[in-house]
Design a protein around this motif. Structure first.
Motif, PDB file in Angstrom:
ATOM      1  N   SER A   1      28.487  21.213 -28.820  1.00  0.00           N
ATOM      2  CA  SER A   1      28.229  20.227 -29.838  1.00  0.00           C
ATOM      3  C   SER A   1      27.466  20.587 -30.761  1.00  0.00           C
ATOM      4  O   SER A   1      27.472  20.425 -31.772  1.00  0.00           O
ATOM      5  CB  SER A   1      27.891  19.134 -29.370  1.00  0.00           C
ATOM      6  OG  SER A   1      26.773  18.943 -28.378  1.00  0.00           O
ATOM      7  N   HIS A   2      26.652  21.829 -30.376  1.00  0.00           N
ATOM      8  CA  HIS A   2      25.618  22.541 -31.353  1.00  0.00           C
ATOM      9  C   HIS A   2      25.990  23.881 -31.276  1.00  0.00           C
ATOM     10  O   HIS A   2      25.215  24.788 -30.702  1.00  0.00           O
ATOM     11  CB  HIS A   2      24.003  22.336 -30.812  1.00  0.00           C
ATOM     12  CG  HIS A   2      24.067  20.664 -30.851  1.00  0.00           C
ATOM     13  ND1 HIS A   2      23.338  19.995 -31.634  1.00  0.00           N
ATOM     14  CD2 HIS A   2      24.024  20.084 -29.496  1.00  0.00           C
ATOM     15  CE1 HIS A   2      23.138  18.785 -31.095  1.00  0.00           C
ATOM     16  NE2 HIS A   2      23.447  18.654 -29.810  1.00  0.00           N
ATOM     17  N   PRO A   3      26.927  24.418 -31.775  1.00  0.00           N
ATOM     18  CA  PRO A   3      27.448  25.893 -31.859  1.00  0.00           C
ATOM     19  C   PRO A   3      26.074  26.655 -32.140  1.00  0.00           C
ATOM     20  O   PRO A   3      25.788  26.405 -33.363  1.00  0.00           O
ATOM     21  CB  PRO A   3      28.614  25.852 -32.924  1.00  0.00           C
ATOM     22  CG  PRO A   3      29.087  24.529 -32.996  1.00  0.00           C
ATOM     23  CD  PRO A   3      27.908  23.764 -32.677  1.00  0.00           C
TER      24      PRO A   3
ATOM     25  N   GLY B   1      16.638  15.336 -35.720  1.00  0.00           N
ATOM     26  CA  GLY B   1      17.142  15.775 -36.924  1.00  0.00           C
ATOM     27  C   GLY B   1      18.312  15.166 -37.258  1.00  0.00           C
ATOM     28  O   GLY B   1      18.766  14.739 -38.313  1.00  0.00           O
ATOM     29  N   HIS B   2      19.373  15.325 -36.159  1.00  0.00           N
ATOM     30  CA  HIS B   2      20.884  14.811 -36.393  1.00  0.00           C
ATOM     31  C   HIS B   2      20.758  13.411 -36.487  1.00  0.00           C
ATOM     32  O   HIS B   2      21.557  12.840 -37.329  1.00  0.00           O
ATOM     33  CB  HIS B   2      21.762  15.242 -34.880  1.00  0.00           C
ATOM     34  CG  HIS B   2      22.015  16.569 -35.183  1.00  0.00           C
ATOM     35  ND1 HIS B   2      22.630  17.448 -35.990  1.00  0.00           N
ATOM     36  CD2 HIS B   2      22.001  17.433 -34.125  1.00  0.00           C
ATOM     37  CE1 HIS B   2      23.121  18.454 -35.762  1.00  0.00           C
ATOM     38  NE2 HIS B   2      22.663  18.667 -34.600  1.00  0.00           N
ATOM     39  N   LEU B   3      19.579  12.595 -36.058  1.00  0.00           N
ATOM     40  CA  LEU B   3      19.758  11.207 -36.033  1.00  0.00           C
ATOM     41  C   LEU B   3      19.288  10.882 -37.501  1.00  0.00           C
ATOM     42  O   LEU B   3      19.720   9.961 -37.980  1.00  0.00           O
ATOM     43  CB  LEU B   3      18.626  10.690 -35.141  1.00  0.00           C
ATOM     44  CG  LEU B   3      19.123  10.256 -33.498  1.00  0.00           C
ATOM     45  CD1 LEU B   3      18.026   9.779 -32.889  1.00  0.00           C
ATOM     46  CD2 LEU B   3      20.508   9.431 -33.816  1.00  0.00           C
TER      47      LEU B   3
ATOM     48  N   ALA C   1      13.242  17.761 -31.237  1.00  0.00           N
ATOM     49  CA  ALA C   1      13.161  17.647 -32.489  1.00  0.00           C
ATOM     50  C   ALA C   1      14.601  17.904 -33.170  1.00  0.00           C
ATOM     51  O   ALA C   1      14.857  17.211 -34.265  1.00  0.00           O
ATOM     52  CB  ALA C   1      12.301  18.739 -33.175  1.00  0.00           C
ATOM     53  N   HIS C   2      15.356  18.953 -32.787  1.00  0.00           N
ATOM     54  CA  HIS C   2      16.744  18.994 -33.329  1.00  0.00           C
ATOM     55  C   HIS C   2      17.679  17.970 -33.239  1.00  0.00           C
ATOM     56  O   HIS C   2      18.274  17.396 -34.190  1.00  0.00           O
ATOM     57  CB  HIS C   2      17.387  20.377 -32.565  1.00  0.00           C
ATOM     58  CG  HIS C   2      18.680  20.857 -32.999  1.00  0.00           C
ATOM     59  ND1 HIS C   2      18.929  21.603 -34.067  1.00  0.00           N
ATOM     60  CD2 HIS C   2      19.915  20.194 -32.626  1.00  0.00           C
ATOM     61  CE1 HIS C   2      20.144  21.861 -34.151  1.00  0.00           C
ATOM     62  NE2 HIS C   2      20.957  20.887 -33.366  1.00  0.00           N
ATOM     63  N   GLU C   3      17.352  17.311 -32.267  1.00  0.00           N
ATOM     64  CA  GLU C   3      18.254  16.121 -32.053  1.00  0.00           C
ATOM     65  C   GLU C   3      17.830  15.078 -32.848  1.00  0.00           C
ATOM     66  O   GLU C   3      18.942  14.235 -33.214  1.00  0.00           O
ATOM     67  CB  GLU C   3      18.325  15.405 -30.453  1.00  0.00           C
ATOM     68  CG  GLU C   3      18.940  16.448 -29.750  1.00  0.00           C
ATOM     69  CD  GLU C   3      20.477  16.711 -29.782  1.00  0.00           C
ATOM     70  OE1 GLU C   3      21.211  15.867 -30.343  1.00  0.00           O
ATOM     71  OE2 GLU C   3      20.827  17.959 -29.230  1.00  0.00           O
TER      72      GLU C   3
HETATM   73 ZN   LIG Z   1      22.776  20.377 -33.417  1.00  0.00          ZN
END
Ligand SMILES: [Zn+2]
Length: 369
Positions: A329-331, A236-238, A232-234
């Motif tokens: 890539s996702h601190p 969101g980036h898309l 779901a987080h990825e």
């Molecule tokens: Zn991220």
């Protein structure tokens, strides 16, 4: 008094030709634009109008033309600019140019604004206007993002090694999980997602709608909600096109020029750019927004977003080299973790996968079934 941009790029003065409609008559006038404290629209020796840069807005523009209006001018008054260099100067000065764009996602509109996109690129390259990069992101055509994603896919496979894992039972479970999250997130079926056999604990979203989960991340995961939250987080980036935005920030001038001429596939610039796509970190703001997106999507499924944070924390704890992990890539910051925990709630929806499906997903890279 109007205060024009004091540190505006490029010299003042004549900017070039444009077509002007004054909004009162239907007369089409050939005018010269002068970029002074305000945008002066001149016909011979007469100044017909002077527009504050902050009041200039983009109007629907046919391909190859930048059409703008002004908030303080008569409603039908407009300027049409065909010269890319002139359009670029105007774009670089009018910081609120596309204030009316957000929320409009039609491809036709994006294509119609191609000159606005071109002008934004020129503004970034020539004047280094960072705002123009933000403005440019929504204007990048989706077809271009897909080509970019295709090249970056090769880059991911080269950098991380690994093949696609898709044994039948594992793939069925993965597809079920991806579809549940995708539907909850309100994204369409153009999203493609696959598991890569790399041992590195990572996951990726690439422009154009590709999401990868590495087997190394599956190996560290303890339940389906952990992977669902990451997916779901990825997504969101898309949705927020963060990868494309990163490229515009980090991809360098050659990438932007490639974008400008639309012939970037196979070029060194694209290889370089896609590498930056794979190695760059998302900004703190982009992470927060992707978390918000993921938290909402998980809540709609009746599942908690907390496991996503737990999985990321587990990767932090045990991984010696974080440079290639999902954390690069996702601190992961304290406040991100705290937020996912804070949004914890008892499950109100059914498990996303059965125990057997989860076991199959964990074994998606094995050749046994
Ligand atoms: Zn991220």
């Amino acid at each position: 008094m109007d205060s024009g941009p004091q540190n505006a790029p490029a010299s003042s003065g004549a900017g070039g030709f444009a077509i002007y409609f004054d909004g009162a008559s239907s007369r089409r006038r050939l005018v010269t634009l002068e970029f002074n404290d305000r945008l002066e629209i001149r016909e011979y020796e007469h100044t017909l109008a002077a527009w504050s840069y902050a009041d200039v807005r983009l109007a629907d523009s046919p391909s190859g033309t930048l059409r703008v209006t002004c908030l303080t001018a008569p409603e039908l008054a407009r300027l049409e600019i065909r010269d890319t260099a002139v359009a670029a100067v105007l774009t670089s000065r009018c910081t609120l140019l596309d204030e009316n764009i957000p929320g409009r996602h039609g491809i036709a509109r994006i294509v119609g604004w191609s000159l606005a996109a071109t002008a934004s690129i020129v503004a970034v390259v020539l004047f280094g206007v960072p705002l123009a990069a933000d403005r440019l992101t929504p204007l990048v055509p989706q077809a271009f993002e897909r080509r970019l994603g295709d090249v970056a896919e090769g880059q991911v496979k080269t950098m991380f090694g690994g093949k696609i894992c898709d044994n039948a039972s594992g793939q069925a479970a993965f597809t079920k999980l991806v579809n549940a999250v995708r539907e909850s997130a309100g994204l369409d079926t153009s999203i493609q997602s696959q598991v890569l056999s790399s041992p590195i604990p990572n996951a990726f979203a690439l422009p154009g709608g590709k999401v990868y989960v590495f087997n190394g991340l599956l190996a560290k995961a303890e339940n389906a909600d952990e992977i669902a939250g990451i997916l779901a987080h990825e997504l969101g980036h898309l949705r927020h096109r963060d990868g494309t935005r990163n490229l515009i920030y980090n991809g360098g001038t050659s990438f932007l020029i490639g974008l400008l001429f639309g012939d970037i596939t196979g070029s060194g610039a694209l290889i370089f750019a896609s590498r930056s796509l794979v190695t760059a970190s998302y900004s703190r703001e982009a992470e927060q927004n992707a978390d918000t997106f993921a938290i909402d999507a998980m809540h709609r499924l009746g599942r908690s977003p907390k496991p996503m944070g737990e999985l990321m924390f587990r990767v932090t704890g045990k991984e010696g080299d974080k440079s290639l992990s999902i954390l690069a890539s996702h601190p992961l910051t304290e406040d991100r973790l705290a937020r996912m925990s804070h949004e914890d709630q008892p499950p109100s929806g059914p498990p996303l996968l059965t125990a057997a499906e989860w076991a199959s997903l964990k074994a998606i890279c094995s050749s046994k079934n």
